[in-house]
Write an enzyme that holds these catalytic residues in place. Structure first.
Site, PDB file in Angstrom:
ATOM      1  N   ASN A  75      16.406   3.024  -3.297  1.00  0.00           N
ATOM      2  CA  ASN A  75      15.409   1.954  -3.049  1.00  0.00           C
ATOM      3  C   ASN A  75      15.668   0.674  -3.784  1.00  0.00           C
ATOM      4  O   ASN A  75      14.938   0.354  -4.627  1.00  0.00           O
ATOM      5  CB  ASN A  75      13.990   2.425  -3.338  1.00  0.00           C
ATOM      6  CG  ASN A  75      12.895   1.677  -2.595  1.00  0.00           C
ATOM      7  OD1 ASN A  75      13.230   0.688  -2.034  1.00  0.00           O
ATOM      8  ND2 ASN A  75      11.468   2.130  -2.707  1.00  0.00           N
ATOM      9  N   HIS A  98       3.185   2.113  -5.236  1.00  0.00           N
ATOM     10  CA  HIS A  98       3.182   3.055  -4.490  1.00  0.00           C
ATOM     11  C   HIS A  98       2.263   3.564  -3.795  1.00  0.00           C
ATOM     12  O   HIS A  98       2.316   4.129  -2.692  1.00  0.00           O
ATOM     13  CB  HIS A  98       4.139   4.151  -5.190  1.00  0.00           C
ATOM     14  CG  HIS A  98       5.712   4.020  -4.964  1.00  0.00           C
ATOM     15  ND1 HIS A  98       6.108   3.617  -6.063  1.00  0.00           N
ATOM     16  CD2 HIS A  98       6.513   4.735  -4.071  1.00  0.00           C
ATOM     17  CE1 HIS A  98       7.587   3.565  -5.733  1.00  0.00           C
ATOM     18  NE2 HIS A  98       7.632   4.203  -4.579  1.00  0.00           N
TER      19      HIS A  98
END
Length: 516
Positions: A361, A392
Site C-alpha cells: 500500500n 482504516h
C-alpha cells in the site's frame, strides 16, 4: 474497498426479533443469510465490472482525448463525469457522499485561508469518513464482506488532506522550511472547483485509487511533464532519442496478467487455509506450536492475492489512460510505477518490518509519511500508526493491529541498529542474517495482522492468548534493552553526508550550464 466477512452477529439479532413470525426462525435466518450473500456477490460483481469498464474507458481517454487533441477543461469534465457515473453504478446514491465530502472541504479551504486550512481539512475529512464508517459498521452490516462505499472515501480523504497540506506548504510556508519532497509537491495556486473534483473523483481512481499527488495529476491532464526522473541523460540512451510519450500497452498487459494470476490463486486457495482456524479450539488444543506457526503463515499468505488483484488492476487502469509514467530506468526502458501501490516480490521477500510496509500500500504509506510522520513533533511513529488505524475504519481489530505494529516497529528498528552490523562482515553471514530476518519478518507480519482480518476483539485476543503474547513481550523487551538514538539525532548525523552530495550535484549542473 473490500472488507472481510467473519461475523454473522446481525443474523443473531434478526433471529431474536423474528420469534413472533409463524415461519420457523431458522428458515428466516437462512433466507436472510442467502439474501445478504447475494447482495454481497452483486456488489462485488458491480465493482469488478466498473473497473473493467474503467480500463476500456482509459484506453479511449488516452487515444481520443489526448492532451494534444483536446483541452485540459474537456479532460477534467469527462474524467469527473465518468468517475461519478461509475460510482453511482457501483454504490448507488451512497456515492453522493464522495461529492459532499469534497464540496465541504473545498469550502473550508476557500473560507479559512492557507494558514490553517490543512488542520481543518484533516479534522473534517477524517471525521466525515469516520462517521460513515461507524454508521456502516454498527448500523448496517457489521463484518459483512461487501464492496464498501467508504472504501473510495478513504482514498478521497487522502487526496483532500494531501491537497490541503500541499497548498499550505506552497502558499503559507517559506521555501527554507520545506524538505525536498515538500518543495516538489507544494501547490502554488488554489485549485479551481473543477480541478479539485476532477482530482478527487476521476474515473481512473474513484473506486480503488491509488492516491497520487495533485501536481502529478494536473501534469497528466495538461500533458506537461512534471516529475519525469529522466534528467541526467536528457532523454537519450546510447545516442538515440527517447519518446516523450511512451506507450503503456506492454506494462498494462503485464499488470493485467498479474491480476489474472492473483485472482486465480486467491479463488483456488482462499478456502483451503481460512484465517479463522487459527482461533479454533480444536486446532489450538491438538496442533503443535510449530505447526500453528506454519499454518498462520500459510493462512495469511492466502489473503494477500485479493489485494494484489485490486491494486494492480487500479494501477493498470491509470497506466492505460497514460497516467503513471515515471521516466526511464538505467536500461532506457519506460517506468510506469509513479503511482504503483505495491511491489509483490519485495513484499514476499521482505527481510524487515519496514521493508514490508514500504512496499505494501505504497501510496498510503507516502500519505501517512507526508501528512503525519514528517510533521508530528512528538512520537511520530505512534501518531502515524494511530492515524492509520483511524483512517482504516471502526473495527476494533484495526486498532489492535496498529498498536501491535508500533511495538514491532520499535523492536525491529532496535535490532537493525544494534545487531545487523555484526553480520555485514562477509556474504555468508549476511545471507544467514537475511534468512533469519525474512522468517522473523513474515511471522511478525502475520501475527500483527490477524486482528485486521478477524476484525473483532474477542477472537483477536483469543489468538494472542494462544500464543501467550510472546511476540508482544519479546518486542517490548528488545525495544527496552537495545538503545536507539532519537530520530532528530539520526537526521543530524545524516545531514553532513547528504550535504556534500547535494553540493556536488549543484556544481555539476552549473558546470553543464557553463559548457552549453
Amino acid at each position: 474497498m473490500l472488507v472481510e466477512c467473519n461475523s454473522w452477529e446481525p443474523l443473531a439479532i434478526y433471529h431474536c426479533k423474528l420469534k413472533c413470525f409463524c415461519v420457523p426462525c431458522g428458515f428466516v435466518v437462512k433466507y436472510l443469510a442467502l439474501c445478504l450473500q447475494l447482495k454481497t456477490v452483486n456488489l462485488m460483481v458491480n465493482f469488478v465490472v466498473c473497473q473493467l469498464c474503467a480500463l476500456l474507458t482509459a484506453v479511449w481517454f488516452r487515444l481520443y482525448l489526448h492532451p494534444s487533441k483536446t483541452s485540459p477543461f474537456v479532460r477534467h469534465v469527462v474524467a469527473t463525469l465518468l468517475g461519478i457515473y461509475f460510482a453511482l453504478f457501483c454504490f448507488g446514491w451512497y456515492a453522493l457522499h464522495f461529492l459532499l465530502q469534497s464540496g465541504i472541504t473545498y469550502g473550508i479551504m476557500i473560507l479559512t485561508g492557507v494558514e490553517h486550512m490543512h488542520k481543518y481539512c484533516l479534522v473534517v475529512a477524517l471525521g466525515y469518513l469516520s462517521f460513515c464508517q461507524i454508521t456502516r459498521v454498527y448500523v448496517f452490516d457489521y463484518g459483512m464482506y461487501s464492496a464498501d462505499f467508504t472504501g473510495p472515501m478513504m482514498v478521497i480523504t487522502q487526496k483532500i488532506t494531501s491537497v490541503a497540506f500541499e497548498i499550505h506548504d506552497g502558499m503559507a510556508r517559506k521555501e527554507d522550511q520545506l524538505n525536498q519532497s515538500q518543495k516538489l509537491l507544494a501547490i502554488r495556486r488554489m485549485p479551481s472547483l473543477l480541478e479539485y473534483f476532477s482530482y478527487n473523483c476521476n474515473f481512473m481512481g474513484i473506486l480503488a485509487g491509488p492516491t497520487c499527488s495533485y501536481n502529478d495529476y494536473i501534469a497528466f491532464i495538461e500533458g506537461t511533464p512534471y516529475r519525469h526522473r529522466d534528467l541526467e541523460t536528457k532523454g537519450k540512451v546510447n545516442g538515440k532519442s527517447r519518446l516523450n510519450d511512451p506507450s503503456p500497452n506492454t506494462e498494462v498487459i503485464r499488470k493485467l496478467a498479474t491480476c489474472f494470476i492473483s485472482l486465480l490463486v486467491f479463488l483456488s486457495v482462499c478456502k483451503v487455509c481460512p484465517v479463522e482456524r487459527n482461533v479454533d479450539d480444536d486446532f489450538i488444543a491438538t496442533t503443535p506450536f510449530y505447526a500453528q506457526v506454519v499454518y498462520l503463515y500459510l493462512s495469511m499468505l492466502t489473503t494477500r492475492p485479493k489485494y494484489y488483484f485490486v491494486w494492480t488492476l487500479a494501477d493498470a487502469i491509470n497506466n492505460a489512460a497514460g497516467f503513471g509514467f515515471n521516466g526511464y530506468d538505467s536500461n532506457g526502458l519506460p517506468r510506469w510505477d509513479l503511482i504503483s501501490n505495491l511491489r509483490i516480490m519485495n513484499i514476499e521477500l521482505a527481510t524487515s518490518f519496514k521493508v514490508f510496509l514500504d512496499n505494501w500500500n505504497i501510496q498510503t504509506a507516502h500519505w501517512l509519511k507526508r501528512v503525519c510522520y514528517e510533521r508530528c513533533p512528538y512520537n511520530p511513529t505512534a501518531a502515524t500508526f494511530l492515524l492509520s488505524a483511524m483512517w482504516h475504519g471502526a473495527y476494533p481489530g484495526y486498532y489492535l493491529t496498529f498498536l501491535t505494529g508500533i511495538v514491532i516497529t520499535l523492536a525491529a528498528r532496535a535490532v537493525r541498529h544494534n545487531v545487523r552490523p555484526y553480520f555485514l562482515g562477509s556474504p555468508a553471514l549476511k545471507f544467514v542474517y537475511d534468512v533469519i530476518t525474512w522468517a522473523a519478518t513474515q511471522i511478525a507480519i502475520c501475527y500483527t495482522v490477524v486482528p485486521f482480518v478477524l476484525l473483532s476483539v474477542g477472537p483477536s485476543l483469543k489468538f494472542y492468548r494462544s500464543w501467550y503474547f510472546c511476540i508482544h513481550i519479546g518486542c517490548i523487551l528488545l525495544a527496552i534493552a537495545l538503545p536507539v538514538k532519537p530520530r532528530h539525532l539520526r537526521l543530524k548525523e545524516q545531514q553532513p553526508a547528504v550535504q556534500p552530495s547535494l553540493e556536488s550535484t549543484d556544481s555539476n549542473r552549473n558546470q553543464k550550464q557553463k559548457t552549453t
